[in-house]
Design a protein around this motif. Structure first.
Motif, mmCIF file in Angstrom:
data_model
loop_
_atom_site.group_PDB
_atom_site.id
_atom_site.type_symbol
_atom_site.label_atom_id
_atom_site.label_comp_id
_atom_site.label_asym_id
_atom_site.label_seq_id
_atom_site.Cartn_x
_atom_site.Cartn_y
_atom_site.Cartn_z
ATOM 1 N N GLU A 130 0.831 -1.202 0.000
ATOM 2 C CA GLU A 130 0.000 0.000 0.000
ATOM 3 C C GLU A 130 0.869 1.256 0.000
ATOM 4 O OE1 GLU A 130 -3.476 2.093 2.780
ATOM 5 O OE2 GLU A 130 -2.774 0.053 3.207
ATOM 6 N N LEU A 131 1.932 1.244 0.826
ATOM 7 C CA LEU A 131 2.815 2.405 0.871
ATOM 8 C C LEU A 131 3.544 2.586 -0.461
ATOM 9 C CD1 LEU A 131 4.101 4.694 2.480
ATOM 10 C CD2 LEU A 131 5.837 3.057 3.279
ATOM 11 N N VAL A 132 4.003 1.468 -1.048
ATOM 12 C CA VAL A 132 4.677 1.555 -2.343
ATOM 13 C C VAL A 132 3.727 2.118 -3.389
ATOM 14 C CG1 VAL A 132 5.665 0.180 -4.220
ATOM 15 C CG2 VAL A 132 6.341 -0.266 -1.858
ATOM 16 N N ALA A 133 2.454 1.677 -3.335
ATOM 17 C CA ALA A 133 1.463 2.200 -4.282
ATOM 18 C C ALA A 133 1.268 3.699 -4.083
ATOM 19 C CB ALA A 133 0.146 1.460 -4.116
ATOM 20 N N LYS A 134 1.227 4.124 -2.817
ATOM 21 C CA LYS A 134 1.066 5.557 -2.558
ATOM 22 C C LYS A 134 2.316 6.332 -2.960
ATOM 23 C CE LYS A 134 -2.468 5.364 1.001
ATOM 24 N NZ LYS A 134 -2.908 5.848 2.319
ATOM 25 N N GLN A 135 3.460 5.748 -2.748
ATOM 26 C CA GLN A 135 4.690 6.413 -3.191
ATOM 27 C C GLN A 135 4.728 6.508 -4.707
ATOM 28 O OE1 GLN A 135 7.562 3.926 -1.245
ATOM 29 N NE2 GLN A 135 7.787 5.332 0.513
ATOM 30 N N ALA A 136 4.191 5.500 -5.372
ATOM 31 C CA ALA A 136 4.092 5.579 -6.828
ATOM 32 C C ALA A 136 3.176 6.721 -7.230
ATOM 33 C CB ALA A 136 3.574 4.248 -7.382
ATOM 34 N N THR A 137 2.106 6.921 -6.456
ATOM 35 C CA THR A 137 1.204 8.051 -6.706
ATOM 36 C C THR A 137 1.929 9.368 -6.478
ATOM 37 O OG1 THR A 137 -0.675 6.702 -6.014
ATOM 38 C CG2 THR A 137 -1.001 9.072 -6.042
ATOM 39 N N LEU A 138 2.774 9.429 -5.431
ATOM 40 C CA LEU A 138 3.547 10.634 -5.147
ATOM 41 C C LEU A 138 4.502 10.930 -6.301
ATOM 42 C CD1 LEU A 138 4.241 12.851 -3.070
ATOM 43 C CD2 LEU A 138 5.982 11.294 -2.162
ATOM 44 N N ASN A 139 5.148 9.898 -6.821
ATOM 45 C CA ASN A 139 6.049 10.104 -7.965
ATOM 46 C C ASN A 139 5.261 10.625 -9.163
ATOM 47 O OD1 ASN A 139 8.134 9.152 -6.410
ATOM 48 N ND2 ASN A 139 7.933 7.027 -7.146
ATOM 49 N N GLN A 140 4.057 10.087 -9.299
ATOM 50 C CA GLN A 140 3.209 10.553 -10.389
ATOM 51 C C GLN A 140 2.812 12.020 -10.188
ATOM 52 O OE1 GLN A 140 -0.192 8.060 -10.992
ATOM 53 N NE2 GLN A 140 -1.051 9.330 -12.625
ATOM 54 N N ASP A 141 2.566 12.393 -8.900
ATOM 55 C CA ASP A 141 2.232 13.792 -8.613
ATOM 56 C C ASP A 141 3.386 14.722 -8.962
ATOM 57 O OD1 ASP A 141 -0.288 13.142 -7.765
ATOM 58 O OD2 ASP A 141 0.240 13.053 -5.643
ATOM 59 N N ASN A 142 4.602 14.338 -8.629
ATOM 60 C CA ASN A 142 5.768 15.161 -8.980
ATOM 61 C C ASN A 142 5.893 15.321 -10.497
ATOM 62 O OD1 ASN A 142 6.657 15.668 -6.333
ATOM 63 N ND2 ASN A 142 7.644 13.652 -6.227
ATOM 64 N N ALA A 143 5.652 14.224 -11.201
ATOM 65 C CA ALA A 143 5.732 14.288 -12.665
ATOM 66 C C ALA A 143 4.634 15.185 -13.222
ATOM 67 C CB ALA A 143 5.620 12.878 -13.242
ATOM 68 N N THR A 144 3.448 15.134 -12.573
ATOM 69 C CA THR A 144 2.349 15.984 -13.038
ATOM 70 C C THR A 144 2.692 17.460 -12.898
ATOM 71 O OG1 THR A 144 0.722 14.286 -12.450
ATOM 72 C CG2 THR A 144 -0.083 16.546 -12.662
#
Length: 881
Positions: A242-256
């Protein structure tokens, strides 16, 4: 589950042996189960209940549990048995015993007999509690020990007091030891269960062998372990995922956020491309201006306003077509008028035509005579002229008139068609201009009602000029001409209107596309805003999850260790259970075979066993070979009857007892599990042979005949008997000791002592019958069983004196037969047969002690001789050579 606990503790001891290959964690797991055995045993494999219980215990205490063996096993520490035989038992209050009841157990054979419900089972359970420390029946019924063992009328129980005689002759209390003494109990239920082993699948044979040795509770306990504990353990890093998935979302937010500028450029390009697609060279701003809005109207609003104006009417009326309709009607009417004028000139010809036609029509009716004067047309008197021929000739001359009439009919049809076409045209015209008979203009009223009459040239009425010099028909043509001109202008307007509609629809479609593009741009801007907010809030929002991930790592490490420990523990436990029946049966083949053949001594020699192969694992089969076919090795459970299977089960148990030199064997109603056919062989093997002379036998039975046979075939000094009877109102069993013996010789001796010679001889008759049968059986085993006997007649039994004479004659007539008991038997029979056959003694020995008055008294010396002789004969061992 007391016996299961004790068996499990034995497994724990085995697990701590170096050759088991168990890891420290597997031993820790076994020690943990042993410490929490009641809670574990109360669970089952249903819905992974046991795995749930074990996972809780393992998480709490596995790492803290020592891998060392909990306690040294008493059986390993003891060099031999703790006692030589049982000495005394005091029972009560306990189960069916309301008050303390003493039992002397010093004899080698102690028998308890009586009807069902008289207290025998309670006595056996007292011995079980004293020797094993618990009563399995209460555990099976899931009744607490205090409640199960308590006497229901006293509401309590006292521990039975069991004393035993040790090898130094001292009387000591027996210390309970289930592992050691369980094999000493031979129960009816075990024999019954083993007898049904043949009907069970191969996989259940281990369970039934376990039941035979009393380890069925342990077998059931092992069977309730689930194959895996993984469902109850934390083995997958769910929180970390779950944390890795959220961190993936965070990486996606930075890219956005980083892509914001490029995304806006892409949106601008898409918008311009859309404007070009709508109209080459148009900018996106121009497209937005054309679409407009309520505040800033554009081309779209202009088009909507223009299109919403009412559309001009198309009348669709042609002046030329109207003129042609009038002309057609006039032309048709003129042609008809010409034909009718020609026909008027030939009116006379028409009359003759009608006459000729009528005459020809009468030819079918009148036949060959004149229709006017009835004169025959043939014969001597005939008409001068044939009227029918004359009519035919006249019609031929009028053929031109007929053609003229046909043209008239055609002209009438043409005139009617033209009239109808004109009527339809005028009706349609009236409908297009909305003309009615109430219309203000004469031309409209004419169109609504032109005076149609199918029998005449009605349209001519419209040709009459009015005061202005114009007719209504002409005014109708003028109106049609006017409407044609208006239709031309309306069609131009309608053609331009369609172009406006197409342009409007195109702008409406563009408005939808523009809205989508604006929404996409807005979504991108909102996504960038949300991404910036999530980046700022990530650490604070996920602090609990980050902590849970750290805890999960520890939990996975802990539960992985638990799973590995459980898997090895369960594998070793099942291996131990599988090997246990073979361990219990190891080395019993020869002794079991001997016991089985002795139990079935009266079977044909070919049906006795020549070889027996007990399984060394729970999956193996019990195989045997018969003396009749020693080379054939077959499955015992497929060939043996149920009675023989029971004998085999009893043989295995007794062989085990003998192999470990058990000091005592308790038969808890086990004899009643054996059919009557085999009871004699079992009695002779267990109670009369030398095989069990070093083993104390305690037997409960509700068969008085079996107890009676033991008492009469075993020397009185070797046995003691207790008779149980139902209580007489005080809810305590009535226990009768040796006062009520069923031994014929003991009863005879007692009668002699009290001077009752009649009773002594009556018991002696029964003893002599028993002893002659015993001697005859002994002769059979010594291959001397063929006797010559005198009988009274067909179907009669030989008399007792005749049987004694036959046995004596057989022994005297066999000089080659040598045996230590031969001479004492002949001497005893000489004493018995030396009494005259007609004496009062033999009268009682032959007939029994029937009541007869006025008999002379018996010779006391002779009576004593009879009883003494029978006692001597009974003391002989009568072993085969």
């Amino acid at each position: 589950m007391t016996s299961a606990l004790q068996d499990f503790q034995q497994f724990v001891h085995w697990l701590h042996r170096p050759d088991s290959g168990a890891s420290d964690d597997a031993r820790r797991f076994a020690n943990m189960v042993s410490e929490n055995f009641p809670a574990v045993a109360a669970s089952s494999r249903q819905r992974s209940q046991r795995s749930s219980v074990l996972s809780e215990f393992a998480r709490l205490s596995l790492t803290a549990t020592s891998p060392d063996e909990p306690v040294p096993q008493a059986a390993e520490a003891r060099a031999g048995w703790a006692f030589r035989k049982l000495h005394h038992l005091t029972v009560g209050p306990f189960r069916g015993f309301r008050q303390p009841e003493p039992f002397e157990l010093q004899k080698r054979i102690v028998m308890f007999y009586g009807p069902n419900g008289s207290g025998k089972t309670s006595l056996c359970e007292a011995l079980e509690f004293a020797l094993l420390g618990a009563v399995d029946e209460g555990d099976i019924k899931r009744i607490a020990a205090d409640r199960y063992l308590a006497n229901s009328h006293e509401g309590r129980f006292a521990r039975p007091v069991l004393l035993a005689t040790d090898f130094d002759g001292r009387h000591r209390p027996v210390m309970a030891d289930a592992d050691t003494y369980r094999i000493c109990f031979v129960e009816k239920n075990r024999i019954d269960a083993f007898s049904r082993i043949a009907a069970k699948p191969a996989g259940q044979k281990t369970e039934l062998i376990a039941a035979l040795f009393g380890i069925d509770q342990f077998n059931d306990f092992v069977g309730h372990f689930n194959d895996s504990m993984e469902g109850q353990l934390t083995l997958v890093a769910v929180k970390n995922q779950e944390l890795v998935a959220k961190q993936a979302t965070l990486n996606q937010d930075n890219a956005t956020v980083a892509d914001e500028g490029a995304a806006l450029i892409r949106h601008a390009q898409a918008e311009q491309n859309y404007a070009n697609a709508y109209s080459q060279g148009m900018t996106y701003a121009q497209l937005l201006a054309a679409i407009g809005s309520a505040e800033y109207p554009g081309r779209l609003q202009e088009l909507e306003q223009a299109i919403n104006q009412p559309a001009p009417t198309i009348f669709g009326v042609s002046a030329t077509a109207l003129i042609n309709a009038y002309s057609a009607s006039e032309t048709a009417q003129k042609a008809l008028n010409d034909l009718e004028g020609q026909l008027a000139k030939r009116s006379n010809d028409i009359s003759f035509q009608d006459l000729y036609t009528a005459v020809l029509g009468l030819q079918q009716v009148v036949g060959d005579q004149c229709p006017a004067c009835d004169t025959p047309l043939a014969g001597d008197y005939q008409a001068l002229h044939n009227p029918y021929q004359k009519a035919n000739d006249g019609l031929a001359g009028l053929r031109e008139l007929a053609e003229l009439q046909a043209r008239q009919r055609t002209a009438i049809a043409a005139r009617n068609a033209a009239s109808e076409a004109l009527r339809i045209f005028l009706a349609t015209f009236a409908q297009r201009v909305g003309a009615t008979i109430q219309s203000p203009l004469p031309v409209q009223r004419y169109l609504a009602d032109p005076g149609v009459d199918a029998q005449r040239a009605w349209w001519v009425d419209g040709f009459q000029p009015d005061e202005t010099g114009k007719s209504l028909a002409q005014r109708a043509v003028d109106l049609a001409t006017e409407l044609e001109a208006r239709d031309v202008a309306s069609r131009v307007i309608l053609d331009n209107r369609q172009d406006l509609i197409d342009e409007r629809d195109g702008l409406n479609q563009a408005r939808i596309g523009v809205t989508t593009l604006a929404s996409n741009r807005l979504q991108t801007l909102q996504a960038v805003t949300d991404a910036r907010a999530r980046i700022v809030a990530f650490a604070a929002d996920n602090a609990p999850l980050i902590q849970q991930v750290a805890e999960e790592v520890e939990a996975i490490a802990r539960d992985t260790r638990i799973r590995n420990a459980y898997d090895q523990f369960l594998s070793l436990l099942r291996r131990y259970r599988t090997e246990l029946p073979g361990t219990l049966m190891a080395g019993l083949n020869a002794l079991t075979l001997e016991l089985y053949n002795e139990f079935n001594v009266r079977d044909l020699d070919a049906d006795k066993l020549s070889a027996l192969y007990l399984p060394v694992t729970g999956e193996g089969r019990i195989e045997l070979s018969f003396r009749g076919t020693p080379a054939a090795r077959i499955d015992a459970l497929q060939i043996l009857s149920e009675g023989h299977v029971r004998c085999l089960g009893l043989s295995i148990l007794l062989a085990k007892c003998l192999s470990i030199r058990a000091p005592v064997i308790v038969f808890d109603d086990a004899i009643n599990a054996i059919d009557h056919e085999h009871r004699q062989g079992i009695r002779e093997t267990i109670f009369e042979s030398d095989r069990f002379t070093g083993t104390q036998i305690i037997v409960t039975c509700h068969s008085n005949e079996f107890i009676k046979d033991i008492q009469n075939h075993v020397a009185p000094e070797h046995w003691a008997a207790y008779a149980f009877r139902h209580h007489s109102g005080n809810y305590h069993p009535r226990v009768l000791g040796n006062a009520m013996t069923q031994s014929y010789l003991l009863n005879a001796r007692a009668a002699v002592e009290r001077g009752d010679d009649r009773a002594a001889l009556g018991a002696s008759r029964q003893a002599l019958e028993m002893l002659t049968s015993k001697v005859w059986g002994w002769l059979g085993r010594c291959e001397q069983g063929m006797l010559t006997l005198k009988i009274a007649g067909s179907g009669a039994e030989p008399g007792l004196r005749n049987l004694c004479e036959g046995i004596r004659a057989k022994l005297r007539g066999a000089p080659n037969f040598e045996h230590a008991d031969k001479a004492p038997i002949i001497q005893a029979l000489d004493h018995i047969l030396g009494i005259p056959e007609q004496s009062l003694v033999w009268l009682y020995l032959n007939k029994g002690t029937h009541e007869e008055a006025n008999r002379e008294d018996f010779d006391v010396g002779v009576v004593e001789l009879v009883v003494q002789t029978l006692e001597t004969l009974n003391a002989l061992q009568l072993r085969a050579r």
